[in-house]
Write an enzyme that holds these catalytic residues in place. Structure first.
Site, mmCIF file in Angstrom:
data_model
loop_
_atom_site.group_PDB
_atom_site.id
_atom_site.type_symbol
_atom_site.label_atom_id
_atom_site.label_comp_id
_atom_site.label_asym_id
_atom_site.label_seq_id
_atom_site.Cartn_x
_atom_site.Cartn_y
_atom_site.Cartn_z
ATOM 1 N N GLU A 126 -36.757 -15.863 2.466
ATOM 2 C CA GLU A 126 -35.120 -15.910 2.681
ATOM 3 C C GLU A 126 -34.737 -14.262 2.160
ATOM 4 O OE1 GLU A 126 -32.887 -18.825 0.722
ATOM 5 O OE2 GLU A 126 -30.999 -17.926 1.341
ATOM 6 N N GLY A 266 -34.468 -16.542 -9.143
ATOM 7 C CA GLY A 266 -34.759 -17.734 -9.860
ATOM 8 C C GLY A 266 -35.639 -18.714 -9.232
ATOM 9 N N ALA A 267 -35.636 -18.972 -7.933
ATOM 10 C CA ALA A 267 -36.214 -19.847 -7.490
ATOM 11 C C ALA A 267 -36.059 -20.180 -5.919
ATOM 12 C CB ALA A 267 -36.136 -21.199 -8.009
ATOM 13 N N GLU A 269 -35.893 -22.665 -2.022
ATOM 14 C CA GLU A 269 -36.017 -23.959 -1.883
ATOM 15 C C GLU A 269 -36.700 -24.353 -0.284
ATOM 16 O OE1 GLU A 269 -33.308 -22.095 -1.646
ATOM 17 O OE2 GLU A 269 -31.856 -22.097 0.187
ATOM 18 N N ASN A 270 -37.698 -23.697 -0.302
ATOM 19 C CA ASN A 270 -38.580 -23.939 0.722
ATOM 20 C C ASN A 270 -38.934 -25.283 0.965
ATOM 21 O OD1 ASN A 270 -39.381 -20.945 0.799
ATOM 22 N ND2 ASN A 270 -40.554 -21.798 -1.144
ATOM 23 N N HIS A 302 -30.918 -27.538 -8.487
ATOM 24 C CA HIS A 302 -30.258 -26.880 -7.335
ATOM 25 C C HIS A 302 -31.252 -26.760 -6.212
ATOM 26 C CE1 HIS A 302 -27.836 -23.269 -5.861
ATOM 27 N NE2 HIS A 302 -28.957 -23.006 -5.188
ATOM 28 N N GLU A 303 -32.517 -26.225 -6.278
ATOM 29 C CA GLU A 303 -33.288 -26.186 -5.297
ATOM 30 C C GLU A 303 -33.528 -27.546 -4.572
ATOM 31 O OE1 GLU A 303 -33.681 -23.195 -4.615
ATOM 32 O OE2 GLU A 303 -33.022 -22.401 -6.507
ATOM 33 N N HIS A 306 -31.034 -28.458 -2.273
ATOM 34 C CA HIS A 306 -30.885 -27.701 -0.936
ATOM 35 C C HIS A 306 -31.646 -28.456 0.046
ATOM 36 C CE1 HIS A 306 -29.088 -23.627 -1.415
ATOM 37 N NE2 HIS A 306 -29.594 -23.323 -2.293
ATOM 38 N N GLU A 325 -25.051 -22.069 -0.318
ATOM 39 C CA GLU A 325 -24.976 -21.714 -1.480
ATOM 40 C C GLU A 325 -23.877 -22.334 -2.451
ATOM 41 O OE1 GLU A 325 -27.723 -21.208 -2.942
ATOM 42 O OE2 GLU A 325 -29.120 -20.298 -1.277
#
Ligand code: B3K
Ligand code: ZN
Length: 885
Positions: A126, A266-267, A269-270, A302-303, A306, A325
């Site tokens: 992303e 931070g991270a 979400e794949n 959060h991830e 998603h 987001e």
């Protein structure tokens, strides 16, 4: 080197894709000095697209080795390759395209695409990183089913991961092996992920609401195995919460998280293979502060969230980024509020919003929650898209009420499952499910800038009415001069001597009163409006913007007595905190004016009394007390000052210090007894009450060390005796700020000596030093960059030193001689050649050049210097050129 100026992309030019990629098969052969990527794509022309439509695949930094269409090798001249694409002029309606490209992950310092972090291969796609892996339609509205084989040396890379389920593994010749993964859910390329490494795993499982077992795995380097429990717990709690609160069940039998050290954010979400910055997933009492524990919890959530808000329903194009987001930040904030204290979480979020997002909205990078144009989408992962976007979703929640909002989100997920959609689709689902007209509300998505709301009140004793007049305006932002009124849900109450008063608006019958008739949400949707409350039998203090019900700047002419009343007994926790901040801001500004005039600072005793009362109020959550006794930050004060004029960084720093000293000395006994009461050496627990206790205890320690050498000794003792990172770092920080040179240097050296083997502790150690407001701060920062522990290729280190200096050490970044600005410009120029995303992000503080008294010219000069560098990345080019426009 690029000659032409990078192109601007506009939302109004959006066209649906002319080709779809239904199936994507990838084969990765990973080697130490290169990787070969074979992509076999089933492509079909979209119904209605002309047969003559060329196929233009994105591709960057790829070396094409071979290309076949339906099994036939294409010769040179049948396709065109440039630095960003591969074009086939004429293709059949349906065909299979196979390309083999050679890439160099080991030399990829941008950390976008496929790259190496320490000893492992990993990806970050992303927004537009997939095009650095293979030729593809790298846009979120092209969704495909992926089957991925990863092949690598078995000894170095025993773990081979991609999205979905592992469907085959194979031992190969020459000590190599492979694993094949299949993801049944169609997804955009930005959600693709691959990991290969020598990783250890922590395993657990989760039973979903329909009874399916999901294997949960967290992959880390073996040394970090003991730091995964908190993330695993957070993951399970997120999964349960999303079922209970949003009705969302997880959809695969496996959910993997991998921790990597070199990561731009931070991270990510794949689908089923989230990749995390180690700083956002690892936690242990010895290496992680309370804030770190909370960050891990909220980012894991959060991830995970998603998976529905982003993956199952994704964005049509990158202008819609806030669709996933903003909504997901709203969801994770609700989760954190439910796990801990709602008011504390709200105060933390509003502090970020008012310090950073309001500044962004008032500066050259201002853009709507749904931007109209961009050069480089990476520049738009902003506080506006994330945090203001979340506020917009929160306002919809407030306007609809919790039940209708849930019906709206159910409808949104059901209607758009498997689709790539727009912010408009989200709002429409909310309208359709609730019957509430959000017509004018949509302006929040398209209009940039922070609305300014001014309110005034008149009490008519004879008529027993209170009239609240509310006016709004939004100041112009670059490229958007004319602003319309927006729809503002204004949550409020009226505070009387003995508590909140019952509310009745003129014309309302008594029986329309709700159960809580002391609280209302007024809808403000025109330039000026009046609200008349009847039956008001005393002159009230209005309690406005409760819970920060809208992302606006509110101005009400409160007297200090009014603020004191709100602080001590309003029903809304957020308003109580906000009033405490407003009072502190007023007092700091007074002191700044006194210091400017050369007089002795005279801190209003009302502030001291009010802080004393807050400390003594045992009905308050200690975390709230800690926040209410903490003075507003220098960046927030600078943002406020630049809203009405220009900020004097040194003046703000001196005034804030002087008010802090006054509170420290006037209330030293109270701080002492608080510290004595709250200090504990019990084993660490990351529970809400314990975090709250530590926050107040360490706030007291801060005041004690600001006040006396005994306080510094106490901090030193806490540093040495602590059994957890929160207390250790608070002790170290207090010694570093208030101790003498010998104490400071000894404690810092001791910390490195003991913790040099823990990268995440070293990062905190670096950051603490980069933020010290000492005279030699810049040379300390330069020395840190020469330290063995520093690495310019690691974003965490760059953020801890350069980022922390530029945005967390205002007096030194804004040195009178401009050396801080020069330093940042030089670092950005170097970093731009390695990692444009990080370079561009670091530039933030320089873009605010118009805000600073006596500094603007020097800051602008550095931006001009950068603008003159040839071969700037589009990322840095966009920020520099917008800032200078
Ligand atoms: N979606 C990612 C952010 C990607 C940033 C790319 N430059 C993490 C998140 O917001 O969850
Ligand atoms: Zn996100």
């Amino acid at each position: 080197m690029r000659e032409a100026q990078p192109a601007t992309i506009y939302l109004k030019d959006y066209e649906p894709p002319a080709y779809r990629i239904e199936q994507t098969q990838l084969h990765f052969a990973l080697h130490e000095d290169y990787a070969l990527v074979t992509a076999t794509l089933s492509i079909a022309r979209t119904a209605g697209a002309p047969e003559t439509q060329a196929l233009v695949l994105h591709g960057q930094a790829l070396k094409l080795e071979s290309i076949q269409l339906d099994g036939n090798t294409l010769g040179e001249g049948t396709y065109v390759i440039d630095e960003a694409s591969l074009t086939l002029e004429a293709v059949p309606g349906e065909f299979e395209l196979r390309t083999v490209v050679r890439i160099e992950p080991q030399n990829n310092t941008s950390l976008e695409g496929l790259y190496k972090s320490r000893t492992m291969f990993c990806t970050q796609c992303e927004a537009e990183g997939f095009r650095k892996i293979t030729y593809f339609l790298d846009r979120p509205d092209v969704m495909s089913i992926y089957t991925v084989t990863v092949e690598a040396d078995a000894a170095r890379y025993p773990v081979l991961l991609s999205n979905g389920n592992c469907v085959a593994t194979e031992a190969l010749a020459s000590g190599r092996h492979s694993a094949t993964w299949h993801d049944p859910f169609p997804k955009p390329a930005y959600l693709f992920a691959l990991v290969a490494g020598d990783l250890s795993v922590v395993e657990d499982s989760f039973t979903t609401c329909s009874g399916r077992e999901v294997d949960l795995k967290i992959f880390v380097e073996p040394k970090d195995l003991d730091k995964c429990d908190h993330a695993m717990d957070s993951l399970k709690r997120s999964m349960r919460w999303d079922e209970e609160t949003f009705g969302r069940e997880y959809d695969l039998d496996i959910f993997n998280i991998v921790a990597v050290d070199d990561f731009n954010m931070g991270a990510m979400e794949n689908k089923s293979l989230n990749i995390f910055n180690t700083s956002c997933v690892l936690a242990s009492p010895d290496t992680t502060t309370d804030a770190g524990y909370q960050r891990v919890e909220s980012i894991v959530a959060h991830e995970y969230f998603h998976n529905w808000s982003g993956n199952r329903v994704t964005c049509r194009d990158w202008f819609q980024l806030s669709l996933k987001e903003g909504f997901t930040v709203f969801r994770d904030a609700e989760f954190s509020s439910d796990m801990g204290s709602r008011t504390v979480k709200r105060v933390e979020d509003v502090t970020v919003l008012r310090t950073s997002q309001f500044a962004e909205d008032a500066g050259p990078m201002a853009h709507p929650v749904r931007p109209d144009s961009f050069i480089e989408i990476s520049n738009f992962y902003t506080v506006t898209v994330y945090e203001k976007g979340a506020e917009v979703v929160r306002m919809i929640h407030t306007l609809l009420g919790a039940e209708s909002f849930r019906r709206g989100s159910d409808l949104y997920f059901q209607r758009h499952d498997g689709q790539a959609v727009t912010c408009e689709d989200f709002v429409l689902a909310m309208e359709d499910a609730s019957g509430v007209d959000l017509g004018l509300f949509r302006r929040w998505y398209s209009q940039a800038g922070t609305p300014e709301v001014s309110a005034s009140g008149v009490y008519d004793e004879e008529a027993q009415t209170y009239t609240l007049t509310v006016a709004q305006r939004t100041p112009p932002t670059p490229g958007q001069t004319d602003k319309q009124p927006v729809v503002i849900p204004l949550a409020m109450g009226l505070l009387g001597d003995a508590g909140n008063l019952p509310l009745r608006l003129e014309g309302e019958l008594p029986d329309t009163e709700t159960s809580d008739n002391t609280h209302r949400v007024l809808t403000v949707d025109s330039a000026e409006q009046r609200f008349v409350f009847t039956g008001v039998n005393e002159a009230p203090v209005p309690s406005l913007l409760r819970g920060f019900s809208a992302p606006v700047r509110l101005d009400y002419p409160y007297t200090r007595k009014d603020l004191q009343a709100l602080i001590s007994h309003d029903a809304d926790g957020f308003v109580r905190w906000d009033a405490s901040q407003q009072l502190a801001v007023q007092v700091i500004m007074d002191v700044q004016a006194q210091l400017d005039a050369g007089s002795e600072p005279d801190v209003d005793p009302l502030l001291i009394d009010s802080v004393a009362a807050v400390i003594a109020d045992t009905s308050l959550d200690p975390a709230m007390v800690a926040m209410m006794v903490t003075l507003p930050g220098e960046n927030y004060l600078a943002e406020l000052a630049s809203h009405t004029g220009q900020a004097d960084v040194d003046g703000i720093h001196a005034a804030r210090d002087s008010v802090r000293e006054a509170l420290a000395s006037a209330l030293s006994e109270q701080w002492q007894s608080l510290f004595g009461r709250l200090h504990s050496v019990e084993p660490y627990q990351a529970s809400g009450p314990e975090i709250a206790r530590r926050s107040l205890c360490n706030a007291a320690l801060g005041y004690l060390s600001a006040d006396s050498v005994d306080g510094v000794e106490l901090a030193l003792a806490q540093y040495h005796g602590a059994n957890n990172m929160t207390d250790r770092l608070a002790g170290l920080q207090a010694v570093a700020y208030f101790g003498n040179d010998v104490q400071r240097d000894a404690a810092l050296a001791d910390c490195f000596d003991k913790w040099h083997h823990e990268a995440l502790v070293v990062n905190q150690w670096l950051q603490l030093q980069a933020m010290l407001p000492l005279e030699d701060a810049l040379s300390r920062v330069q020395a840190l960059m020469a330290h063995d522990a520093f690495d310019l290729r690691n974003p965490n280190k760059v953020r801890a030193v350069i980022g922390a200096f530029a945005s967390g050490n205002p007096v030194n970044f804004h040195r009178r001689d401009g050396a801080g600005y020069r330093f940042l410009r030089e670092q950005v120029a170097v970093l731009d050649g390695m990692n444009p995303q990080i370079a561009s992000r670091l530039l933030g503080p320089l873009t605010k050049w118009r805000n600073y008294q006596g500094r603007g010219d020097m800051m602008r000069a550095e931006l001009e210097e950068l603008a003159a560098v040839s071969g700037l990345s589009p990322d840095v080019f966009e920020v520099v050129s917008r800032s200078l426009a």
